[in-house]
Design a protein around this motif. Sequence first.
Motif, mmCIF file in Angstrom:
data_model
loop_
_atom_site.group_PDB
_atom_site.id
_atom_site.type_symbol
_atom_site.label_atom_id
_atom_site.label_comp_id
_atom_site.label_asym_id
_atom_site.label_seq_id
_atom_site.Cartn_x
_atom_site.Cartn_y
_atom_site.Cartn_z
ATOM 1 N N GLY A 26 0.793 -1.220 0.000
ATOM 2 C CA GLY A 26 0.000 0.000 0.000
ATOM 3 C C GLY A 26 0.823 1.266 0.000
ATOM 4 O O GLY A 26 0.588 2.167 -0.801
ATOM 5 N N ILE A 27 1.802 1.336 0.867
ATOM 6 C CA ILE A 27 2.563 2.576 1.014
ATOM 7 C C ILE A 27 3.800 2.588 0.122
ATOM 8 O O ILE A 27 3.957 3.467 -0.728
ATOM 9 C CB ILE A 27 2.934 2.806 2.491
ATOM 10 N N SER A 31 3.325 4.214 -3.613
ATOM 11 C CA SER A 31 3.912 5.532 -3.853
ATOM 12 C C SER A 31 5.020 5.485 -4.898
ATOM 13 O O SER A 31 5.154 6.404 -5.711
ATOM 14 C CB SER A 31 4.423 6.135 -2.541
ATOM 15 N N LEU A 32 5.808 4.416 -4.898
ATOM 16 C CA LEU A 32 6.858 4.293 -5.910
ATOM 17 C C LEU A 32 6.260 4.081 -7.304
ATOM 18 O O LEU A 32 6.792 4.593 -8.298
ATOM 19 C CB LEU A 32 7.801 3.140 -5.568
ATOM 20 N N ARG A 33 5.186 3.322 -7.394
ATOM 21 C CA ARG A 33 4.551 3.065 -8.683
ATOM 22 C C ARG A 33 4.027 4.345 -9.306
ATOM 23 O O ARG A 33 4.110 4.533 -10.524
ATOM 24 C CB ARG A 33 3.425 2.057 -8.519
ATOM 25 N N GLU A 34 3.493 5.234 -8.490
ATOM 26 C CA GLU A 34 2.997 6.504 -9.012
ATOM 27 C C GLU A 34 4.121 7.335 -9.629
ATOM 28 O O GLU A 34 3.910 8.011 -10.629
ATOM 29 C CB GLU A 34 2.330 7.318 -7.899
ATOM 30 N N PRO A 40 10.111 -0.594 -11.879
ATOM 31 C CA PRO A 40 11.053 -0.083 -10.873
ATOM 32 C C PRO A 40 10.471 -0.123 -9.454
ATOM 33 O O PRO A 40 11.180 -0.463 -8.500
ATOM 34 C CB PRO A 40 11.318 1.362 -11.298
ATOM 35 N N ALA A 41 9.191 0.188 -9.333
ATOM 36 C CA ALA A 41 8.553 0.166 -8.016
ATOM 37 C C ALA A 41 8.515 -1.245 -7.459
ATOM 38 O O ALA A 41 8.804 -1.465 -6.279
ATOM 39 C CB ALA A 41 7.140 0.736 -8.104
#
Length: 74
Positions: A26-27, A31-34, A40-41
């Motif tokens: 979730g966190i 956030s990395l995917r966005e 990479p996320a």
Amino acid sequence: HWRGFVADIFFLAAVPAVCEEFFFRGIVFGSLRERFGFRPAAFVATTYFAITHFNPWLFLQLLILGWVFARAYE
């Protein structure tokens, strides 16, 4: 006594697992995917997931499991 056993299993296994998934998928992954996209996320989040378990013998399995969970979350 079986109620105590069930409560122990719930609080020692289920609650930490749900919290862990909320944090990593979730966190961290979310956030990395966005910012960077899926690959990479997923790489960073799954590597971090595997490292934080502090078990070098299960690192590869945890890395694969983290990738599967990231794909399922996507």
